[in-house]
Design an enzyme around this catalytic site. Sequence first.
Site, short mmCIF file in Angstrom:
data_model
loop_
_atom_site.label_atom_id
_atom_site.label_comp_id
_atom_site.label_asym_id
_atom_site.label_seq_id
_atom_site.Cartn_x
_atom_site.Cartn_y
_atom_site.Cartn_z
N GLY A 122 56.65 72.87 45.10
CA GLY A 122 56.86 72.06 46.30
C GLY A 122 58.34 71.82 46.52
N GLY A 123 58.80 71.89 47.79
CA GLY A 123 60.20 71.64 48.09
C GLY A 123 61.10 72.59 47.32
CG ASP A 124 64.60 70.94 45.51
OD1 ASP A 124 63.63 70.16 45.53
OD2 ASP A 124 65.74 70.57 45.16
CD GLU A 125 59.59 68.72 42.41
OE1 GLU A 125 60.05 67.63 42.02
OE2 GLU A 125 58.39 68.90 42.70
#
Length: 300
Positions: free
Chosen positions: A212-215
Amino acid sequence: MVTKKIASKELRDSLIIANTLDYILTIDPKGNIDSINPAALKFFGYDEVNIIKKNINLIIPEIRSWDLFIKCCLQSSDGNNVFELVGKNREGNAVPLEVSFSKMRLGNNNFYIAIMRDITHKKMYEEKLRFFAHHDPLTGLPNRLYFNENVCQELYQLGRCKKTMAVMFLDLDNFKNINDTMGHDVGDSLLKEIAGRLKNVLRRKDIIARYGGDEFVIFLPDIYNQAAAARVARKIIRTVSQNYKLKNSKIYITVSIGISIYPLDGENLETLLKNADLALYRAKKMGKNNFQFYKATKQF
């Protein structure tokens, strides 16, 4: 008058069969093709002389034995059956087909009418749906659902063999600044570049996902110890931290990593992820661009 009506109906039916876009064949009791319409001839790439009286397995190799196929698949009460089968044209190309079989009685013999449709586009659409159900549309990496399902299976299988495994939680440092200053298009391009680099660093049996996102999360099955996980973490940091050239601009970004070890830090995925996330939080507090273990047995 009755004879003329019957003749007119037969002519009308034959014209419909000849001009329909469906692929229509009749199959005799021995499984040989008795008749075939122009659409089917064109689709399979045969002339009538090359296909009439040939066995149906010429174009549907899955039907190896017509008698067995009738016995196992076509014994329904109404005689109507629909199957998804793989056809083969004259060039040897495989094509997914939806095939409807209808039984008709002629004299003392049962004939079958096969009505076929090319379902290539349907299968491609279904495959695309399956892919995006388990993959991130931006990076093409597996998604959270895929990761959770597959890692749980790996933990169960390898855990019984008492293997050591690792879960890594990765977060890009200051990624929000890139989105805010350079725009989300650049941010998206950067995420795709990073995903590619991460895949190149890992072994084929490792599992990586965009969480998710930058993970990102990584599962390392069958590692020897914390030192082996530390080597992977260092390699990831070196690889991610190289310059990126996007839209004529050089971008530099770093990554922080939290690591948990099975079974030292947990025996199920939920616990391992939670502890890897706590280790990631500590890596951020210690200045970013580093990795931390949830429970370090030694300094690496």
